[in-house]
Design a protein around this motif. Structure first.
Motif, mmCIF file in Angstrom:
data_model
loop_
_atom_site.group_PDB
_atom_site.id
_atom_site.type_symbol
_atom_site.label_atom_id
_atom_site.label_comp_id
_atom_site.label_asym_id
_atom_site.label_seq_id
_atom_site.Cartn_x
_atom_site.Cartn_y
_atom_site.Cartn_z
ATOM 1 N N ILE A 337 0.850 -1.195 0.000
ATOM 2 C CA ILE A 337 0.000 0.000 0.000
ATOM 3 C C ILE A 337 0.887 1.248 0.000
ATOM 4 N N ALA A 338 0.804 2.026 -1.096
ATOM 5 C CA ALA A 338 1.592 3.264 -1.196
ATOM 6 C C ALA A 338 0.835 4.399 -0.514
ATOM 7 N N ILE A 339 1.576 5.336 0.049
ATOM 8 C CA ILE A 339 0.928 6.426 0.784
ATOM 9 C C ILE A 339 1.298 7.782 0.193
ATOM 10 N N ASP A 340 0.425 8.780 0.449
ATOM 11 C CA ASP A 340 0.643 10.135 -0.058
ATOM 12 C C ASP A 340 1.229 11.064 0.992
ATOM 13 N N LYS A 341 0.810 10.861 2.238
ATOM 14 C CA LYS A 341 1.247 11.765 3.302
ATOM 15 C C LYS A 341 1.476 10.995 4.592
ATOM 16 N N VAL A 342 2.206 11.624 5.510
ATOM 17 C CA VAL A 342 2.463 11.001 6.806
ATOM 18 C C VAL A 342 2.221 12.045 7.894
ATOM 19 N N PHE A 343 1.550 11.606 8.970
ATOM 20 C CA PHE A 343 1.333 12.495 10.118
ATOM 21 C C PHE A 343 1.878 11.834 11.374
ATOM 22 N N ARG A 372 4.078 13.199 -0.512
ATOM 23 C CA ARG A 372 4.024 14.642 -0.742
ATOM 24 C C ARG A 372 4.364 15.471 0.479
ATOM 25 N N GLN A 373 4.004 14.978 1.641
ATOM 26 C CA GLN A 373 4.210 15.798 2.834
ATOM 27 C C GLN A 373 4.303 14.904 4.063
ATOM 28 N N VAL A 374 5.228 15.245 4.954
ATOM 29 C CA VAL A 374 5.322 14.544 6.233
ATOM 30 C C VAL A 374 5.289 15.598 7.330
ATOM 31 N N LEU A 375 4.283 15.535 8.185
ATOM 32 C CA LEU A 375 4.189 16.493 9.283
ATOM 33 C C LEU A 375 4.667 15.834 10.562
ATOM 34 N N GLU A 402 8.398 18.056 7.688
ATOM 35 C CA GLU A 402 8.126 19.396 8.217
ATOM 36 C C GLU A 402 8.040 19.350 9.738
ATOM 37 N N TRP A 403 8.748 20.249 10.377
ATOM 38 C CA TRP A 403 8.798 20.306 11.845
ATOM 39 C C TRP A 403 7.884 21.437 12.293
ATOM 40 N N ARG A 404 6.796 21.109 12.976
ATOM 41 C CA ARG A 404 5.750 22.073 13.264
ATOM 42 C C ARG A 404 5.681 22.507 14.735
ATOM 43 N N ASP A 405 4.761 23.424 14.996
ATOM 44 C CA ASP A 405 4.473 23.864 16.360
ATOM 45 C C ASP A 405 3.384 22.963 16.959
ATOM 46 N N PRO A 406 3.291 22.908 18.309
ATOM 47 C CA PRO A 406 2.382 21.942 18.955
ATOM 48 C C PRO A 406 0.891 22.210 18.745
ATOM 49 N N GLY A 407 0.107 21.136 18.685
ATOM 50 C CA GLY A 407 -1.351 21.217 18.565
ATOM 51 C C GLY A 407 -1.906 19.887 18.102
#
Ligand code: SF4
Lengths: 467, 212
Positions: A337-343, A372-375, A402-407
């Motif tokens: 199973i291929a994936i588009d994004k990661v959280f 495409r994007q890893v948060l 991507e290194w984000r702020d907390p939430g």
């Protein structure tokens, strides 16, 4: 007479009175508040002309609506009003509030234990079903609705009916690469999302005893996905060393006194459990959900199931519906199973230990071209600071994450972090419902290490033999 | 809370099990700071063809003609007929608020999720549990006759069909009492304020670290 369970002990210590109908008035020690489920409760209090019962029992934090980039810039006016309403209510009632910009700000269930606001033996409530996370500290912690939030604000109590006792034992040593998230997902797969309805779960067994507090929180967090309102773990040395020195934990002589009383916070050896489930942790592989309910889970070595093989017509319909929504063909190997994004984040897996586990897998590697994007979203400002002090942010950034702020971020998409329709995501959060991460979104729940590895490979991999 | 004694009204059938609170009122509408105004967004994803935006006017949005709530024969419905495990998922009290704001006073189903059951009771939304076989019969009857109505009486715990057939339902005695009298839970608890204060001082004595 049979001994008491941990749940019985905490319950009994909080009964203010019992009623003839079998319910009881239960005293609440700690009330954690966030912006989504509290505004109507504060409004109700005001309309009825009632006062806050006990100010210092309440602590508030902003989390669900907070953007994870440029936190102060909330462009959605409705979200902004909700955040401002929390701030105004806390100001009016002089409730401690960790607002955006405060390093203690973060997801409510990460912040409570981190600050030592959640302590063993407490009754802890919050208008959010994942309050069960705090049970890892040997507390009775559960989510409530908004009317109950108002009830606690006005009376410091709730009218409750006692739940039945259930013990889940995880025995054995899990293999390397199999973590707390895999254990709890396997449990939900085994008993189902209504498996523990009406019960309070106590997690025990050698695998739980060896876990860090962060890992125990991951397990307790998902009790609600197994149908239970509360999940808890007995107090031991791990609990005490986690708590000692936390800002709101007792100090000096009070600490000694507290520890002496906390030592009793375990089930008696002859305690009676209405139900017991045993899981052999040594046999488990990393887990991946394939469907739209957390119970739709298989080992990473497994395949997407075939609805036709299900005998029960209602369940068969459910499987069909989930396969169609997830756009998966029966028999597909999970690793195909291929994936588009990661959280990587959420109250289930956004603590320092989770980020370390994710970083360890990816060091020196690159995000796959199809991803495409890893948060990566730390659970609190303090987690963020510690991770940066260890250089984890660099590891993530170097890999193209991507290194984000907390939430709460992409766990439920009440803020700008959302999936586009049809996008497939490897997520470390706790719910894979239809539309949870955005309209038409497709969510696969996994551990932080599994999510990070999937980001590098572009599809799921068995991290036990992947390098 | 508004009291509930009886209700006679049009029945709208939602024929799927495990209707979750995300479906009843999707997350984008939880940003509101009010208890009212959720009615137009009840079952938003199923009811409209476009994406629902919080705070937007719903009157000119394209309706999904397939969805039962949009069919003229169910206009003005005050009773919702559902299947197993109605109201599962998140603890959002916005779900009963949305049903009530739309005009639903009673939900009849074979079973309900825990927190949804509590939240509904606290807001004067009556949940009636009936045997799956009886529910099956009601689904058939509703589909067969446009304008189908049920009469529900809480005091006698009965659901009466247009042909006079009466089905008895069970309900927690405490919840029934509160619903019938529209009692305010907080007001009731505050009658024990002295007991709470006494408990609190004793707790402060044995666990002083909880009060710093
Ligand atoms: S991280 Fe997700 S599950 Fe946890 S409190 Fe936030 S929205 Fe709820």
């Amino acid at each position: 007479m049979a001994g008491k369970t941990l749940y019985d002990k905490i319950w009994d210590a909080h009964v203010v009175r019992t009623y003839d109908d079998g319910t009881a008035l239960i005293y609440i020690d700690r009330h954690l508040v966030h912006e989504v489920t509290s505004p109507q409760a504060f409004e109700g209090l005001q309309l009825a002309g009632r006062k806050l019962w006990r100010r210092d029992a309440n602590v508030a934090v902003s989390d669900h609506n907070v953007p994870t980039v440029d936190q102060r810039n909330v462009t959605d006016p409705i979200a902004r009003l909700q955040l401002e309403t929390l701030k105004a209510n806390c100001g009016l009632h002089r409730i401690t509030h960790f607002d955006v910009g405060d390093p203690r700000q973060g997801i409510v269930h990460v912040m409570g234990p981190e600050q030592g606001l959640s302590l063993p033996g407490m009754t802890i409530v919050c208008g959010d079903s994942h309050t069960s996370t705090n049970g890892a500290l040997g507390a009775l912690a559960f989510g409530i609705g908004t009317s109950e939030v108002e009830h606690v604000l006005a009376t410091q109590c709730l009218v409750l009916r006692k739940a039945a006792n259930m013990r889940v034992r995880f025995d054995g040593v899990p293999s390397t690469g199999v973590g707390a998230k895999d254990l709890v997902l396997a449990l939900i797969g085994k008993i189902g999302t209504a498996g523990a309805t009406g019960h309070s779960i106590e997690y025990a067994g050698s695998a739980i005893e060896r876990m860090t507090l962060a890992e125990r929180m991951t397990v307790c967090n998902m009790s609600i996905e197994a149908g239970a309102r509360a999940g808890m773990v007995a107090v031991d040395d791990t609990t005490l060393s986690y708590l000692e020195g936390r800002p709101y934990a007792p100090k000096g002589a009070l600490w000694q006194q507290a520890v002496a009383s906390w030592r009793d916070l375990h089930s008696d050896t002859d305690a009676h459990f209405d139900r017991e489930v045993v899981v052999d942790a040594a046999l488990l592989a990393p887990q991946v959900t394939w469907g739209t309910s957390p119970e739709m889970v298989v080992p990473v070595t497994g395949r997407v199931p075939d609805a036709a093989a299900e005998a029960d017509p209602v369940r068969r319909e459910g499987l069909r519906h989930a396969l169609a929504y997830m756009d998966l063909k029966p028999g597909t190997a999970i690793t195909d199973i291929a994936i588009d994004k990661v959280f990587i984040g959420s109250c289930t897996n956004s603590r320092l230990e989770d980020l370390r586990a994710a970083a360890a897998v990816i060091r020196g590697r690159q995000r796959a071209a199809n991803v495409r994007q890893v948060l990566v979203v730390p659970g609190s400002g303090l987690v963020k600071q510690q991770a940066e002090a260890e250089g984890l942010d660099r590891v993530f950034r170097d890999a193209g994450f991507e290194w984000r702020d907390p939430g709460c971020s992409m766990c439920l998409g009440m803020n700008p972090d959302q999936l586009a329709p049809g996008e497939r995501c490897a997520a470390t959060s706790n719910r894979n419902f239809e539309g949870r991460q955005g309209r038409g979104s497709r969510t696969h729940l996994v551990s932080p290490a599994m999510a990070a590895a999937a980001a590098i490979a572009g599809h799921f991999v068995d991290i036990r033999n992947w390098n | 809370m508004q009291p509930f004694t009886q209700c006679t009204g049009i029945v709208v059938p939602i024929d799927r099990p495990n209707v979750d609170t995300d479906a009843i009122i999707p997350k984008q509408f939880l940003k509101s700071i009010k208890r009212s105004g959720f009615g137009p967004n009840l079952f938003d994803t199923w009811r409209y063809l476009d994406e629902g935006v919080a705070g937007a006017d719903c009157s000119s949005r394209p309706l999904n003609p397939e969805f039962v709530l949009n069919q003229p024969r169910y206009r003005g419905a005050s009773i919702l007929l559902g299947r197993d495990n109605f109201g599962c998922g998140s603890s959002r009290e916005h779900a009963p608020w949305a049903l009530l704001d739309f005009g639903i006073r009673v939900v009849v189903a074979p079973s309900f999720a825990d927190i949804f059951y509590n939240n509904s009771a606290k807001n004067g939304l009556l949940l009636v549990t009936l045997d799956a076989a009886v529910i099956d019969g009601l689904f058939r009857a509703v589909l067969a006759s446009p304008g189908y109505q049920l009469a529900i009486d809480l005091a006698t715990q009965t659901v009466t069909t247009p042909t006079g057939e009466a089905h008895q339902f069970a309900i927690d005695a405490a919840i029934k009492h509160r619903l019938l009298n529209g009692l305010d839970d907080i007001g009731l608890t505050l009658q024990d304020a002295e007991l709470i204060r006494a408990f609190e001082s004793e707790r402060q004595r044995v666990a002083p670290w909880l009060f710093c």
